[in-house]
Scaffold this active site. Structure first.
Site, mmCIF file in Angstrom:
data_model
loop_
_atom_site.group_PDB
_atom_site.id
_atom_site.type_symbol
_atom_site.label_atom_id
_atom_site.label_comp_id
_atom_site.label_asym_id
_atom_site.label_seq_id
_atom_site.Cartn_x
_atom_site.Cartn_y
_atom_site.Cartn_z
ATOM 1 N NE ARG A 29 -4.249 -1.441 0.114
ATOM 2 C CZ ARG A 29 -5.297 -1.570 0.911
ATOM 3 N NH1 ARG A 29 -5.495 -0.755 1.903
ATOM 4 N NH2 ARG A 29 -6.171 -2.523 0.671
ATOM 5 N NE ARG A 33 -7.177 5.590 2.409
ATOM 6 C CZ ARG A 33 -8.032 4.730 2.952
ATOM 7 N NH1 ARG A 33 -9.266 5.078 3.159
ATOM 8 N NH2 ARG A 33 -7.626 3.535 3.317
ATOM 9 N NE ARG A 42 -9.866 7.355 -3.253
ATOM 10 C CZ ARG A 42 -11.182 7.512 -3.209
ATOM 11 N NH1 ARG A 42 -11.773 8.337 -4.041
ATOM 12 N NH2 ARG A 42 -11.901 6.830 -2.338
ATOM 13 C CG ASP A 79 -8.663 -3.122 -4.530
ATOM 14 O OD1 ASP A 79 -8.110 -2.493 -3.611
ATOM 15 O OD2 ASP A 79 -9.425 -4.088 -4.331
ATOM 16 C CE1 TYR A 158 -13.019 -7.403 1.345
ATOM 17 C CE2 TYR A 158 -11.209 -8.802 0.667
ATOM 18 C CZ TYR A 158 -11.705 -7.785 1.460
ATOM 19 O OH TYR A 158 -10.888 -7.166 2.364
HETATM 20 O O1 CP3 Z 1 0.244 0.583 -3.228
HETATM 21 C C1 CP3 Z 1 -0.171 -0.578 -3.376
HETATM 22 O O2 CP3 Z 1 0.001 -1.490 -2.527
HETATM 23 C C2 CP3 Z 1 -0.876 -0.956 -4.662
HETATM 24 C C3 CP3 Z 1 -2.302 -0.885 -4.694
HETATM 25 C C4 CP3 Z 1 -3.171 -1.814 -3.879
HETATM 26 C C5 CP3 Z 1 -4.406 -1.381 -3.334
HETATM 27 N N1 CP3 Z 1 -5.079 -2.448 -2.834
HETATM 28 C C6 CP3 Z 1 -4.882 0.007 -3.375
HETATM 29 C C7 CP3 Z 1 -5.964 0.436 -2.482
HETATM 30 C C8 CP3 Z 1 -3.072 -3.178 -3.606
HETATM 31 C C9 CP3 Z 1 -1.930 -4.137 -3.901
HETATM 32 C C10 CP3 Z 1 -4.299 -3.578 -2.954
HETATM 33 C C11 CP3 Z 1 -4.593 -4.966 -2.573
HETATM 34 C C12 CP3 Z 1 -5.802 -5.243 -1.777
HETATM 35 N N2 CP3 Z 1 -7.047 -4.682 -1.903
HETATM 36 C C13 CP3 Z 1 -5.899 -6.240 -0.782
HETATM 37 C C14 CP3 Z 1 -4.779 -7.166 -0.377
HETATM 38 C C15 CP3 Z 1 -3.810 -6.504 0.534
HETATM 39 C C16 CP3 Z 1 -4.326 -6.263 1.933
HETATM 40 O O3 CP3 Z 1 -4.447 -5.075 2.289
HETATM 41 O O4 CP3 Z 1 -4.575 -7.213 2.657
HETATM 42 C C17 CP3 Z 1 -7.207 -6.238 -0.282
HETATM 43 C C18 CP3 Z 1 -7.765 -7.128 0.812
HETATM 44 C C19 CP3 Z 1 -7.938 -5.237 -1.008
HETATM 45 C C20 CP3 Z 1 -9.373 -4.877 -0.876
HETATM 46 C C21 CP3 Z 1 -9.515 -3.469 -0.399
HETATM 47 N N3 CP3 Z 1 -9.285 -2.363 -1.198
HETATM 48 C C22 CP3 Z 1 -9.900 -3.019 0.870
HETATM 49 C C23 CP3 Z 1 -10.243 -3.910 2.058
HETATM 50 C C24 CP3 Z 1 -9.913 -1.626 0.822
HETATM 51 C C25 CP3 Z 1 -10.380 -0.682 1.908
HETATM 52 C C26 CP3 Z 1 -9.365 -0.496 2.950
HETATM 53 C C27 CP3 Z 1 -8.874 0.921 2.941
HETATM 54 O O5 CP3 Z 1 -7.679 1.116 3.211
HETATM 55 O O6 CP3 Z 1 -9.686 1.818 2.679
HETATM 56 C C28 CP3 Z 1 -9.475 -1.237 -0.461
HETATM 57 C C29 CP3 Z 1 -9.303 0.150 -0.946
HETATM 58 C C30 CP3 Z 1 -7.928 0.531 -1.406
HETATM 59 N N4 CP3 Z 1 -7.135 -0.238 -2.197
HETATM 60 C C31 CP3 Z 1 -7.274 1.763 -1.152
HETATM 61 C C32 CP3 Z 1 -6.050 1.721 -1.819
HETATM 62 C C33 CP3 Z 1 -5.014 2.800 -1.912
HETATM 63 C C34 CP3 Z 1 -7.852 2.944 -0.374
HETATM 64 C C35 CP3 Z 1 -8.959 3.517 -1.205
HETATM 65 C C36 CP3 Z 1 -9.040 5.021 -1.231
HETATM 66 O O7 CP3 Z 1 -8.156 5.693 -1.785
HETATM 67 O O8 CP3 Z 1 -10.057 5.513 -0.746
#
Ligand code: CP3
Length: 375
Positions: A29, A33, A42, A79, A158
């Site tokens: 990640r 944010r 964003r 994602d 999911y």
């Molecule tokens: O920088 C990176 O790592 C690359 C991008 C990336 C994202 N999600 C961006 C993201 C990667 C590799 C993921 C993988 C992902 N997504 C996983 C596996 C890794 C982990 O965290 O266990 C999972 C379970 C998801 C599903 C997901 N996407 C969730 C549960 C959420 C909400 C949690 C949160 O932090 O809000 C997301 C949203 C998400 N994916 C964000 C980002 C940057 C935040 C969204 C935003 O900008 O509002």
């Protein structure tokens, strides 16, 4: 290999088995944010999915942490849930709540999904491949480019529950009640995501990571078989129930192994990291033997030193600084960096967190972590 651009990519070299000191680093990640420039992009993009599907934005936010910190790897900005979306499931990201999908609660809902071979699936994902292609052209030549996808169980959980819940009760209930449907869904995800990873590698990714973020919800000791009814459509023989294996093998490690074999059949030598979060010391130790992955992504709950003592010295590890310690900063952070370095000195290791960086992390703490690491 040094002299070729690939030979300059330290993360790739570690994935090939080389021990590099200090280890190369990136963060799960790392585009997110906690970075003001991410929040600006964003806001401009509108929704989170617009950010993922627009290569201009996706390239920009992938590069942001590389420019700021010079990480040794960039991870494609996307994602894991774009795959259910490509299969035709409704996916939304609700501000402050996380992802929401229309729950796949039975065979009727399953029958609405696209088939694995439907060309519309990869057409939907085409912007991702365009992003990868542009990234490889724009990144510094020494930066390893990582693609990724979710592991079938995590993505399926999911899809079934419609959201992440701590214990994934809906997914586990379906896995107990209609085992065959879960096998069929996982089988479809294996096929689609094998193709998805191959296309990321063909577009220019140097290696890929498979995120099994929900491995911890699969009880290790419990036999997985039981409750089987008629298979739904075509299921590969290797996906059929087998009473001799536990749930982690059946629903996590074996599907991942099938993906890895499928990817390597089309991209020989493809480098693959598997992050089986929550599977404990035993689960982590099973990743390489059971999946043939090139590296184990280690979560923060595992004692890295104990894991290194359990696995052969040639095993590649990645991780596992606690994201909360990065928030804390100061001497605690320095000590945690030193602990990771001490546990992996002289061994092939990639420095990372034990899960994703959180939005409240101060940027200065990331700088401090890297300064400590790089000496
Ligand atoms: O920088 C990176 O790592 C690359 C991008 C990336 C994202 N999600 C961006 C993201 C990667 C590799 C993921 C993988 C992902 N997504 C996983 C596996 C890794 C982990 O965290 O266990 C999972 C379970 C998801 C599903 C997901 N996407 C969730 C549960 C959420 C909400 C949690 C949160 O932090 O809000 C997301 C949203 C998400 N994916 C964000 C980002 C940057 C935040 C969204 C935003 O900008 O509002």
């Amino acid at each position: 290999m040094t002299g070729t651009p690939q030979g300059e990519r330290k993360v790739l070299r570690v994935l090939e088995g080389e021990a590099i000191g200090p280890p190369p680093a990136w963060m799960m990640r790392q585009a997110g944010r906690y970075l003001p420039e991410y929040r600006a992009s964003r806001a401009e993009a509108g929704s989170f999915l617009d950010l993922c599907y627009n290569p201009d934005f996706a390239v920009e936010v992938t590069l942001q942490p590389i420019r700021r910190f010079g990480f040794d790897a960039a991870i494609l900005f996307s994602d894991i849930l774009v795959v259910p979306h490509a299969l035709g499931q409704d996916v939304r990201f609700v501000e402050g709540e996380g992802p929401r999908l229309d729950p796949l609660d039975g065979r009727e809902a399953f029958s609405q999904l696209r088939e694995a071979g439907d060309p519309a699936v990869m057409t939907h994902l085409a912007p991702v491949f365009e992003t990868v292609k542009r990234l490889r052209a724009e990144l510094p030549r020494e930066t390893t480019l990582l693609g990724f996808c979710g592991a079938p169980w995590t993505v399926a959980s999911y899809m079934i529950g419609g959201r992440g819940t701590p214990d994934l009760a809906p997914a586990r209930a379906l896995a107990e009640g209609d085992t065959a449907l879960v096998d069929t869904l996982i089988d479809r995800l294996v096929t689609v995501q094998t193709d998805y990873l191959v296309r990321q590698l063909e577009a220019g990714a140097d290696a890929v990571q498979i995120f099994e973020s929900h491995a911890g919800t699969l009880p290790l000791a419990v036999p997985a078989a039981g409750g089987t009814v008629e298979p739904v459509g075509d299921v590969a023989e290797s996906a059929l129930p087998d009473a001799s294996v536990d749930a982690l093998t059946r629903w996590s490690l074996r599907p991942i192994a099938r993906m890895i074999a499928g990817v390597r059949a089309r991209v020989p030598g493809a480098k693959i990291i598997v992050f089986a979060r929550g599977s404990g010391l035993d689960g982590h130790a099973r990743v390489v033997p059971e999946t043939a992955a090139d590296a184990i992504g280690v979560d923060w709950g595992v004692d890295l030193k104990a894991l290194r003592a359990r696995v052969p010295a040639s095993t590649v590890t990645q991780g596992n600084l606690h994201p909360d310690t990065l928030i804390e900063g100061g001497a605690a952070l320095d000590a945690a960096v030193d602990t990771v370095l001490a546990a992996t000195a002289g061994l092939p290791h990639i420095f990372n967190l034990g899960h994703g960086i959180t939005p409240q992390t101060p940027v200065a703490h990331v700088e401090r972590m890297l300064a400590r690491l790089r000496g």
